[in-house]
Motif scaffolding. Structure first.
Motif, PDB file in Angstrom:
ATOM      1  N   ASN A 263       0.832  -1.209   0.000  1.00 19.00           N
ATOM      2  CA  ASN A 263       0.000   0.000   0.000  1.00 19.00           C
ATOM      3  C   ASN A 263       0.864   1.256   0.000  1.00 19.00           C
ATOM      4  OD1 ASN A 263      -2.607  -1.423   2.154  1.00 19.00           O
ATOM      5  ND2 ASN A 263      -2.328  -1.560  -0.047  1.00 19.00           N
ATOM      6  N   ALA A 264       1.951   1.236   0.769  1.00 18.35           N
ATOM      7  CA  ALA A 264       2.848   2.402   0.825  1.00 18.35           C
ATOM      8  C   ALA A 264       3.510   2.654  -0.520  1.00 18.35           C
ATOM      9  CB  ALA A 264       3.911   2.189   1.907  1.00 18.35           C
ATOM     10  N   TRP A 265       3.653   1.605  -1.328  1.00 18.71           N
ATOM     11  CA  TRP A 265       4.240   1.746  -2.667  1.00 18.71           C
ATOM     12  C   TRP A 265       3.194   2.115  -3.720  1.00 18.71           C
ATOM     13  CZ3 TRP A 265       7.163  -3.592  -2.344  1.00 18.71           C
ATOM     14  CH2 TRP A 265       8.198  -3.486  -1.401  1.00 18.71           C
ATOM     15  N   GLY A 266       1.950   2.324  -3.281  1.00 24.63           N
ATOM     16  CA  GLY A 266       0.898   2.696  -4.222  1.00 24.63           C
ATOM     17  C   GLY A 266       0.196   1.517  -4.865  1.00 24.63           C
ATOM     18  N   LEU A 267       0.390   0.308  -4.323  1.00 20.98           N
ATOM     19  CA  LEU A 267      -0.258  -0.895  -4.847  1.00 20.98           C
ATOM     20  C   LEU A 267      -1.493  -1.208  -4.018  1.00 20.98           C
ATOM     21  CD1 LEU A 267       2.959  -3.082  -5.333  1.00 20.98           C
ATOM     22  CD2 LEU A 267       1.963  -1.393  -6.899  1.00 20.98           C
ATOM     23  N   ASN A 268      -2.526  -1.733  -4.649  1.00 20.49           N
ATOM     24  CA  ASN A 268      -3.802  -1.963  -3.977  1.00 20.49           C
ATOM     25  C   ASN A 268      -4.250  -3.416  -4.084  1.00 20.49           C
ATOM     26  OD1 ASN A 268      -4.381   0.860  -3.225  1.00 20.49           O
ATOM     27  ND2 ASN A 268      -4.509   1.174  -5.447  1.00 20.49           N
ATOM     28  N   VAL A 269      -4.971  -3.853  -3.056  1.00 26.88           N
ATOM     29  CA  VAL A 269      -5.511  -5.212  -3.026  1.00 26.88           C
ATOM     30  C   VAL A 269      -6.460  -5.423  -4.196  1.00 26.88           C
ATOM     31  CG1 VAL A 269      -6.917  -6.838  -1.717  1.00 26.88           C
ATOM     32  CG2 VAL A 269      -5.298  -5.359  -0.521  1.00 26.88           C
ATOM     33  N   ASP A 270      -6.313  -6.571  -4.857  1.00 23.08           N
ATOM     34  CA  ASP A 270      -7.151  -6.993  -5.978  1.00 23.08           C
ATOM     35  C   ASP A 270      -6.927  -6.155  -7.237  1.00 23.08           C
ATOM     36  OD1 ASP A 270      -8.259  -9.050  -4.458  1.00 23.08           O
ATOM     37  OD2 ASP A 270      -9.860  -7.749  -3.694  1.00 23.08           O
ATOM     38  N   GLN A 271      -5.928  -5.293  -7.188  1.00 26.38           N
ATOM     39  CA  GLN A 271      -5.529  -4.585  -8.399  1.00 26.38           C
ATOM     40  C   GLN A 271      -4.128  -5.053  -8.816  1.00 26.38           C
ATOM     41  OE1 GLN A 271      -6.208  -0.325  -8.287  1.00 26.38           O
ATOM     42  NE2 GLN A 271      -8.037  -0.561  -7.022  1.00 26.38           N
ATOM     43  N   GLN A 272      -3.119  -4.615  -8.073  1.00 28.09           N
ATOM     44  CA  GLN A 272      -1.763  -5.062  -8.394  1.00 28.09           C
ATOM     45  C   GLN A 272      -1.366  -6.342  -7.655  1.00 28.09           C
ATOM     46  OE1 GLN A 272      -2.474  -1.895  -7.425  1.00 28.09           O
ATOM     47  NE2 GLN A 272      -2.256  -0.846  -9.406  1.00 28.09           N
ATOM     48  N   PHE A 273      -2.001  -6.612  -6.530  1.00 26.94           N
ATOM     49  CA  PHE A 273      -1.692  -7.847  -5.795  1.00 26.94           C
ATOM     50  C   PHE A 273      -2.964  -8.393  -5.154  1.00 26.94           C
ATOM     51  CE2 PHE A 273      -1.572  -4.665  -2.472  1.00 26.94           C
ATOM     52  CZ  PHE A 273      -2.027  -5.311  -1.330  1.00 26.94           C
ATOM     53  N   GLY A 274      -2.931  -9.692  -4.884  1.00 29.17           N
ATOM     54  CA  GLY A 274      -4.052 -10.338  -4.205  1.00 29.17           C
ATOM     55  C   GLY A 274      -3.577 -11.006  -2.938  1.00 29.17           C
ATOM     56  N   CYS A 275      -4.519 -11.377  -2.093  1.00 28.06           N
ATOM     57  CA  CYS A 275      -4.181 -12.064  -0.851  1.00 28.06           C
ATOM     58  C   CYS A 275      -5.113 -13.250  -0.661  1.00 28.06           C
ATOM     59  CB  CYS A 275      -4.294 -11.118   0.344  1.00 28.06           C
ATOM     60  SG  CYS A 275      -5.966 -10.484   0.620  1.00 28.06           S
ATOM     61  N   ALA A 276      -4.569 -14.319  -0.116  1.00 27.90           N
ATOM     62  CA  ALA A 276      -5.340 -15.516   0.212  1.00 27.90           C
ATOM     63  C   ALA A 276      -4.670 -16.180   1.398  1.00 27.90           C
ATOM     64  CB  ALA A 276      -5.394 -16.473  -0.980  1.00 27.90           C
ATOM     65  N   ALA A 277      -5.383 -17.078   2.039  1.00 32.35           N
ATOM     66  CA  ALA A 277      -4.763 -17.861   3.106  1.00 32.35           C
ATOM     67  C   ALA A 277      -3.831 -18.896   2.489  1.00 32.35           C
ATOM     68  CB  ALA A 277      -5.829 -18.547   3.954  1.00 32.35           C
ATOM     69  N   VAL A 278      -2.753 -19.198   3.176  1.00 36.01           N
ATOM     70  CA  VAL A 278      -1.863 -20.274   2.747  1.00 36.01           C
ATOM     71  C   VAL A 278      -2.671 -21.566   2.673  1.00 36.01           C
ATOM     72  CG1 VAL A 278       0.120 -21.679   3.475  1.00 36.01           C
ATOM     73  CG2 VAL A 278       0.210 -19.175   3.655  1.00 36.01           C
ATOM     74  N   PRO A 279      -2.429 -22.402   1.676  1.00 32.49           N
ATOM     75  CA  PRO A 279      -3.187 -23.650   1.564  1.00 32.49           C
ATOM     76  C   PRO A 279      -3.294 -24.402   2.886  1.00 32.49           C
ATOM     77  CG  PRO A 279      -1.799 -23.396  -0.356  1.00 32.49           C
ATOM     78  CD  PRO A 279      -1.463 -22.254   0.568  1.00 32.49           C
ATOM     79  N   GLY A 280      -4.522 -24.815   3.207  1.00 34.15           N
ATOM     80  CA  GLY A 280      -4.769 -25.571   4.418  1.00 34.15           C
ATOM     81  C   GLY A 280      -4.961 -24.742   5.666  1.00 34.15           C
ATOM     82  N   THR A 281      -4.937 -23.393   5.543  1.00 33.64           N
ATOM     83  CA  THR A 281      -5.018 -22.542   6.744  1.00 33.64           C
ATOM     84  C   THR A 281      -6.145 -21.514   6.681  1.00 33.64           C
ATOM     85  OG1 THR A 281      -3.512 -20.789   5.975  1.00 33.64           O
ATOM     86  CG2 THR A 281      -2.505 -22.746   6.976  1.00 33.64           C
ATOM     87  N   ALA A 282      -7.097 -21.682   5.782  1.00 33.62           N
ATOM     88  CA  ALA A 282      -8.144 -20.668   5.605  1.00 33.62           C
ATOM     89  C   ALA A 282      -8.943 -20.427   6.882  1.00 33.62           C
ATOM     90  CB  ALA A 282      -9.082 -21.075   4.469  1.00 33.62           C
ATOM     91  N   ASP A 283      -9.081 -21.463   7.718  1.00 34.03           N
ATOM     92  CA  ASP A 283      -9.878 -21.335   8.942  1.00 34.03           C
ATOM     93  C   ASP A 283      -9.034 -20.977  10.154  1.00 34.03           C
ATOM     94  OD1 ASP A 283     -12.258 -21.964   7.617  1.00 34.03           O
ATOM     95  OD2 ASP A 283     -11.911 -24.116   7.856  1.00 34.03           O
ATOM     96  N   TYR A 284      -7.746 -20.709   9.945  1.00 34.73           N
ATOM     97  CA  TYR A 284      -6.837 -20.480  11.063  1.00 34.73           C
ATOM     98  C   TYR A 284      -6.184 -19.103  10.968  1.00 34.73           C
ATOM     99  CZ  TYR A 284      -7.204 -25.584  10.948  1.00 34.73           C
ATOM    100  OH  TYR A 284      -7.677 -26.869  10.890  1.00 34.73           O
ATOM    101  N   HIS A 285      -5.721 -18.631  12.122  1.00 33.81           N
ATOM    102  CA  HIS A 285      -5.077 -17.322  12.186  1.00 33.81           C
ATOM    103  C   HIS A 285      -3.774 -17.449  12.966  1.00 33.81           C
ATOM    104  CE1 HIS A 285      -4.453 -13.043  12.791  1.00 33.81           C
ATOM    105  NE2 HIS A 285      -5.548 -12.753  12.100  1.00 33.81           N
ATOM    106  N   LEU A 286      -2.664 -17.450  12.246  1.00 33.46           N
ATOM    107  CA  LEU A 286      -1.333 -17.442  12.858  1.00 33.46           C
ATOM    108  C   LEU A 286      -1.008 -15.982  13.160  1.00 33.46           C
ATOM    109  CD1 LEU A 286       1.325 -18.860  13.619  1.00 33.46           C
ATOM    110  CD2 LEU A 286       2.003 -18.715  11.211  1.00 33.46           C
ATOM    111  N   TYR A 287      -0.961 -15.636  14.435  1.00 31.30           N
ATOM    112  CA  TYR A 287      -0.969 -14.218  14.784  1.00 31.30           C
ATOM    113  C   TYR A 287       0.283 -13.740  15.509  1.00 31.30           C
ATOM    114  CZ  TYR A 287      -2.105 -15.539  19.642  1.00 31.30           C
ATOM    115  OH  TYR A 287      -2.065 -16.064  20.921  1.00 31.30           O
ATOM    116  N   SER A 288       0.515 -12.427  15.343  1.00 32.10           N
ATOM    117  CA  SER A 288       1.476 -11.668  16.130  1.00 32.10           C
ATOM    118  C   SER A 288       0.810 -10.339  16.463  1.00 32.10           C
ATOM    119  CB  SER A 288       2.767 -11.430  15.338  1.00 32.10           C
ATOM    120  OG  SER A 288       3.639 -10.563  16.027  1.00 32.10           O
ATOM    121  N   ILE A 289       1.029  -9.835  17.670  1.00 33.76           N
ATOM    122  CA  ILE A 289       0.341  -8.622  18.126  1.00 33.76           C
ATOM    123  C   ILE A 289       1.357  -7.519  18.402  1.00 33.76           C
ATOM    124  CG2 ILE A 289      -1.172  -7.648  19.908  1.00 33.76           C
ATOM    125  CD1 ILE A 289      -2.288 -10.502  20.301  1.00 33.76           C
TER     126      ILE A 289
END
Length: 466
Positions: free
Chosen positions: A318-344
């Motif tokens: 985003n800081a480089w002027g790129l936007n979700v679903d335009q220049q890049f996309g995001c998805a969960a790593v295979p097998g982890t869609a229902d999980y949240h590996l977190y850092s706070i």
């Protein structure tokens, strides 16, 4: 602070720092290679690092709650473009209260360099007023009596009601609030270059079989499928993500929270190591040690098609002027869609002689304000620590992150690499061994598993969660 108090504090801190920086004994028990962690014992001097990152422009104060200008020195490792945008939110809000943020930004991913410099500063009697601290290490600093308790601020701000239970538990130590939270990172993200995927008519993979098919297609098109660095924390981040993908949060916690030798001896760990090794064939050759920002650039400019990393990458894009679903996309790593590996993300305050307490409490209040929660997390790529944030201000990636984290502890996995799961010594030992396996193809999966089992067995019972 009185000299006798300072001397006692140094003595107690020295004991803890010695404990934190002595991984060698059990690494030797696991088969040697003390060199793997030697760098951790020799940090660069703080004076050669602090101040090398320029501070963002600070707005002119608009209100004055203090009779004279106040300032807070803040040690942290938010040095990338996206991170600096997020930090500037705090700097400007403090400036509105006539409080100066004295920046002590320490370069280095995962806070490795910052942690070493912080310990050196405290031992020298030059503790900052504020420091970025992540994870279970709160308890170690707080038990020394070094951290300012923020109970009054938390009570007045109804933090327990506002925060996710996981976040509330993290910032508490023996019934006292010892840190202020900012945002929640999701680490198990698969970022992809949308132009490449569209040109080849592909969709992001949801299983590892699909991943292999997509990666093979990308290689045939002359594109590096997966961006990666051989830097220790980045390799370990990929490893912990694969561990979550293998069997979910329950087994993940057995590995990295309980540090159970039985869990490391499980056939599932062997499968995780095999998957890690297989992924190497889809990475740039050779896999060199690069900062995560450079790895992210390789995806942004089309040299690589995918990147597995925490959502600080989204903030950087985003800081480089790129936007979700335009220049890049995001998805969960295979097998982890229902999980949240977190850092706070969190900040803790050193009590010192309590002369900075008013300013420190103002900072804590600001961190939990609606404006800071919205703007900081939008720039950082994180989600708010609030249970009920403004979803209208979130993009698709953040909304998915928030929904998954909101499912509760059964879907959450605390990051090993980012200090959410266990102590520094355990983290460093496991990470060093994983990198050794990753970079040396002569080390077999079975040998790496045996060495990880030995590390787990060599740990004290308290470190293993026994």
């Amino acid at each position: 602070m009185r000299p006798e108090v300072m001397g006692d504090m140094r003595h107690r801190l020295l004991r803890v720092v010695t404990t934190l920086l002595l991984p060698t004994s059990f690494v030797m028990a696991a088969g040697g290679h003390e060199c793997c962690l030697a760098a951790a014992l020799n940090p660069p001097a703080a004076s050669t690092i602090i101040g090398t990152i320029p501070s963002p422009v600070v707005t002119t104060p608009t209100t004055q709650n203090f009779p004279a200008p106040s300032s807070l020195q803040v040690v942290h490792w938010w040095t990338s473009d996206g991170e600096r945008r997020a930090v500037s939110v705090l700097i400007n809000k403090l400036a509105e209260q006539n409080i100066q943020w004295r920046d002590a930004a320490i370069p280095g991913g995962a806070g490795i360099g910052a942690g070493k410099v912080l310990k050196s500063m405290v031992l020298a009697g030059n503790a900052p007023e504020v420091t970025q601290l992540n994870g279970v290490i709160f308890g170690e600093w707080s038990d020394l009596g070094l951290l300012l308790e923020l109970d009054r601020v938390a009570t007045q701000g109804s933090w327990q009601k506002l925060l996710f239970p996981t976040v509330w538990s993290l910032v508490n130590n023996h019934g006292h609030v010892v840190a202020a939270p900012l945002g929640i990172h999701r680490i198990n993200n698969l970022y992809y270059n949308t132009a490449i995927f569209k040109r080849l008519g592909m969709t992001p993979p949801t299983s590892w079989d699909e991943f292999d098919q997509v990666a093979t297609r990308l290689q045939q098109a002359g594109i590096t499928p997966l961006a990666q660095s051989s830097e220790t924390w980045q390799v370990a981040t990929l490893f912990e993500t694969l561990a979550l993908s293998e069997s979910g949060p329950a087994y993940y916690r057995q590995l990295f929270v309980d540090v159970s030798p039985k869990a490391f001896a499980d056939p599932r760990l062997l499968h995780i190591l095999k998957r890690l090794r297989k992924l190497r064939q889809f990475m740039p050759q050779p896999v060199t040690e690069r900062p995560w920002t450079e790895v992210a650039h390789s995806l942004a400019d089309g040299r690589a098609a995918m990147f597995i990393m925490g959502d600080w990458v989204k903030g950087e894009f985003n800081a480089w002027g790129l936007n979700v679903d335009q220049q890049f996309g995001c998805a969960a790593v295979p097998g982890t869609a229902d999980y949240h590996l977190y850092s706070i993300d969190t900040l803790a305050m050193f009590a010192g002689d309590y002369s900075h307490q008013p300013a420190q409490e103002v900072l804590a209040q600001l961190m939990m304000s609606p404006a800071v929660q919205a703007d900081y997390n939008r720039f950082k790529g994180t989600i708010s620590v609030w249970r009920t944030p403004d979803l209208n201000r979130m993009d698709r990636c953040s909304t998915n992150s928030w929904r998954t984290f909101s499912k509760g502890a059964a879907s959450q996995a605390p990051s090993l690499v980012h200090r959410m799961a266990t102590d520094e010594t355990t983290k460093d030992a496991i990470s060093a061994e994983v990198r050794r396996f990753f970079t040396d193809e002569r080390v077999s999966e079975l040998e790496a598993q045996q060495r990880l089992i030995s590390i787990a067995r060599a740990l004290p019972h308290t470190a293993r969660g026994d």
